[in-house]
Structure formats: C-alpha cells, structure tokens
Design an enzyme around this catalytic site. Structure first.
Site, short mmCIF file in Angstrom:
data_model
loop_
_atom_site.label_atom_id
_atom_site.label_comp_id
_atom_site.label_asym_id
_atom_site.label_seq_id
_atom_site.Cartn_x
_atom_site.Cartn_y
_atom_site.Cartn_z
CG HIS A 26 99.71 -79.02 50.13
ND1 HIS A 26 98.76 -79.37 51.06
CD2 HIS A 26 99.37 -77.77 49.70
CE1 HIS A 26 97.89 -78.38 51.20
NE2 HIS A 26 98.23 -77.40 50.38
CB CYS A 27 98.03 -84.73 49.71
SG CYS A 27 99.40 -85.66 50.43
CB ALA A 28 96.11 -84.93 54.26
#
EC number: 2.7.1.201
Length: 480
Positions: A26-28
């Site tokens: 995942h990212c932000a």
C-alpha cells in the site's frame, strides 16, 4: 470486531481470493495488488464496497483507493487473506511482469525521478521565496526590494542559495545515485560518479557560452574538455546507466576474492572517461534538442494549441502513468532556460480537478456519506495529490472529470499565452504559486482563479443536463 473486517472480507472475495494475489502492498491512499489473473477481479463489486473510493490499473498494478485509512485496512486485509507484508520494491518487480515495453520505460523513469521530487519541491519553494524578496520591488514607491533595504533579508537571500545550488546545480549527483539505486549497483559509487560531473575543477556548464578558452585535460595524443554538467539530466542518466551496466556485468565474471578491488575500479573509471568524452556531449545535445522543441512549441504562434491539448489531456495522462515523463522534461527546461513553462500547467490541472470535486460537494451537500469521501479528496487535490479526487469522485460521475479538463485547458492557455515560468517543480496545487517566477505571479493567480471557477460552474451546469443525469443514474445503479 474491527470496522475493517467486513470490507476486507468483501475485497478479498472480489479480488479473486488469496490464491489470485501475487503481491500486495500500500501507499498513502491506495492498496496496490499484483494479481496472477487480473481478469478475476470483479471491479464493479469492488467499487460497491463502502470503504472503496475507486479503482484503476497502472504500472502493472491493480490499485484500490481506500483513503487515509489504508494503513489500518491493509493490516486487517493481509491478516484475513493470509498473505505476508511485502515491500514496495517487491511489488514493483512483480508488477513489471504485467507491463508492455512503454509501461516499463515509464516505470523506470518514475523510479529514477520519484526519490528526487521532495528535493525539487523544496528547491522550487526556496527559489520562489528568493524571487519574492530579491526581485519584487515592493518598497519605496516600487523602486526597491526587501533585499535592497534590509541587511537581514539580504543575508537570507544569499544563505538560501546554498540550498538552491545544492539541489539544482548538483542535480546530476542525485540522478546518478537514483539510477544506481534503481539498477541495483553500488549507490556510493553512483554518488561519486555524479560528483565527477559537477566537480569544481570543471568549467561550470552555465559559463561555457561566455568562455573563449575552455580548459582541457591533455593526454598527449588527445585532449578532453573540462566541462561540467551542472543541472543536466540526460548526461547524468546515461552515465548512471553505463556505470550500472558495467558494474553488474563485472560482478558476474570477476572472482569474489578480488571483486572488491577490481569491480569498482573497472566500472567507475571507464564510465567517468566515457561521460566526459562521449556521454556528456551527446546527452547535452539531446537535452538541448528536447528542451528547444518543447519551449519552441509553447512559445510559437501555435503555443496556445499545444497548451490547450496538454491542459486537456494531462489528467488522463495521470491515469495511464505517462505523466511521469514530464519530470525529465521539466528538469531539462530548468537547466537550459532557468525555469519551466510546462510545470505551471500541471499545477493548474490539479487545481481544476479539486474544483470539480468542490462542485460535487455543493451538489451533494445533503449527502453526509458522500462528503466523507469528497471533502478530504478536494483538500488533497488542492495540495497536489489528485488520485482520491479523480478516482473517488470525478471519474465515478464522469462529468466532473470533463469539467475539470475543460477548466484546465482554459487555464493552461492563459498560462502559456502569458509566458508564465516556474523556477522548478513545486507543490502541484494551490501552493504551487510559490514556485512561480515573481514577474508572473499575478497572471498565474488569474489562471488559478480560472482553474477554480470554470470547473466549479461547468460541473454544476453538467449536473443539470442530460449528461449529468445519465452519469448520476449510472453511479446509483452501480451502487445498488
């Protein structure tokens, strides 16, 4: 029971189960999946999940927009799916298996320039602030700047150039490091390679045009010009790639017993020589060619048309990932012209997308559930992060996305038509005005107003037309 348990279960089922997940991270704001069979993912079912703001595929990854809660949701998801936590690098490697050649090239460019963006943003803000205090004549009836009348601000102006010079003049150091990091070569040697391109021993790239006698190394049978490549992009990329190729190949053939001595020497020394004899001059010519074409296109009699096309299609480019290529062009324009007239249009496009979301907030002001998605998305968009706005709201309904593209088109024409230049890449939203050169602040502010007003009005108008009603009915049907 965790509030994420039920949506995590729904997502796992709709994605095709644990057996369809090759890699997940995942990212932000997004879950990033590399799926064994992307066709098994039921996109419509996924987008019906209450917590999901939208989906898209980019760079070989199927991405599900969750929002600021993504970290907590991710932890619940991997626990339920029975998959292990995976690094972003592993995800990128796995994703490349699903990419075509163009996507791979774009992914490589993104991997090189993305680590440099924080420095470039800071540098743009610093140069913008220096312009405000050093170039705008605000005092004594518009005849003097803050630097002219204050020793304090004069000192600040001089001190901040220490950081600006480190970021922009020594940019090749960051690029060769990023290339070595990306390719899996020795990062410290990548840094050293970059330093050899900008060493104080060399004639500064900015002084070449005004120097009659260029210093050189004399090898008896040949001479090599001692020219630096400050702020140059393509020479640094080429040098970094050649160095990485040599080092990785040598590692495979040189015995481990002497590898520590032989590999660094035989990879670094030839690359530095090639960089100054072949790669640098060729890269400089190529970079000048690219920047001349873009700048000529933007300043020609048909510059308005180029601006209109770019302003209209930039947001769709973000969806495809092609927008990463603009970073290299911006940096080349900065090195050749001392600024970029491309980046202001990018900031205006982001603002336009945020303004379309603001209109949707107004239209759906009685829908509390919708506002939980749209308000954070609008704020994020105005600060330069467009994905939650585009995928969570604008593409969901369709007509806000079109309204934003039209607003971006008009704002881009105003910007280019007025010759607006930015010092550097900056924050890609409303704060982006801080990166604009001081003489263009007023006209860029006007373009910003256009990028705010036109998408807002058009979104409301479209909402009352057949297009808007059709899009609204479609979204309601899909959510049922």
């Amino acid at each position: 029971m965790s509030k994420y348990q039920e949506p995590a279960k729904e997502l796992l089922e709709a994605i095709g189960g644990s057996e369809n997940i090759s890699v997940v991270t995942h990212c932000a704001t997004r879950m990033r999946f590399v799926l064994k069979d992307p066709a098994k993912a039921d996109v419509e079912q996924i987008e019906r999940i209450k917590l999901v703001k939208g989906t898209f595929t980019q760079g070989g990854q199927f991405q599900v927009i969750i929002g600021n809660e993504v970290s907590s949701f991710y932890n619940e998801f991997i626990k339920m799916a029975g998959v292990s936590d995976t690094s972003k690098e592993d995800a990128k490697i796995a994703a490349k298996q699903n990419m075509n050649l163009l996507q791979k090239i774009i992914a490589h460019l993104a991997d090189i320039f993305t680590p440099l963006i924080p420095a470039l943003v800071v540098g743009g803000l610093i140069l913008g602030f220096r312009n405000v205090i050093g170039d705008i004549k605000l005092l004594e009836d518009g005849t003097k700047t803050l630097v002219d009348v204050s020793q304090f601000w004069s000192g600040v102006h001089a001190f901040l150039w220490l950081i600006g010079e480190a970021i922009f003049h020594f940019l090749p150091v960051g690029i060769t490091w990023a290339v070595a990091r990306k390719m899996g070569a020795s990062q410290i040697l990548g840094i050293i390679l970059g330093i050899t391109l900008v060493s104080p021993q060399l004639l500064n790239a900015y002084a070449v045009a005004g120097t009659e006698e260029i210093p050189f190394w004399d090898f008896g049978f040949a001479t090599v010009d001692m020219i630096g490549y400050q702020a140059q992009v393509i020479p640094a990329i080429l040098a970094g790639l050649v160095f990485s190729f040599l080092e990785l190949k040598l590692r495979k053939v040189v015995p481990n017993s002497v590898s520590m001595i032989v590999v660094p020497f035989l990879s670094l020394v030839p690359t530095v020589l090639l960089a100054h004899v072949v790669l640098g001059p060729i890269g400089w010519m190529a970079g000048s060619w690219v920047s001349d074409i873009v700048y000529s296109g933007l300043t020609s009699a048909f510059g308005w048309l180029f601006a209109a096309i770019f302003g209209f299609v930039y947001a769709p480019l973000v969806i495809t990932g092609l927008h990463h290529m603009t970073n290299a062009i911006d940096l080349q324009l900065m090195s050749e012209l001392g600024g970029t007239n491309l980046w202001p249009m990018i900031a205006l496009s982001n603002i336009a997308q945020g303004s379309a979301v603001m209109a949707m907030i107004y239209i759906n002001r009685k829908d509390e559930e919708e506002k939980q998605v749209s308000i954070p998305a609008a704020i994020s968009c105005y600060l330069g992060v467009t994905e939650p706005a585009m995928f969570g709201i604008n593409l969901k309904y369709g007509y806000p996305f079109l309204a934003a593209m039209i607003g971006s088109l008009v704002a881009a024409v105003i910007s280019v038509g007025s010759g607006v230049m930015a010092n550097s890449i900056g924050v890609g939203g409303i704060p982006g005005i801080l990166s604009i050169q001081s003489s263009y602040l007023v006209v860029f502010a006007l373009a910003m107003v256009v990028a705010i007003v036109i998408p807002f009005i058009l979104t409301i108008v479209f909402a009352k037309t057949k297009i808007g009603k059709m899009s609204f009915k479609k979204s309601k049907t899909e959510a049922a």
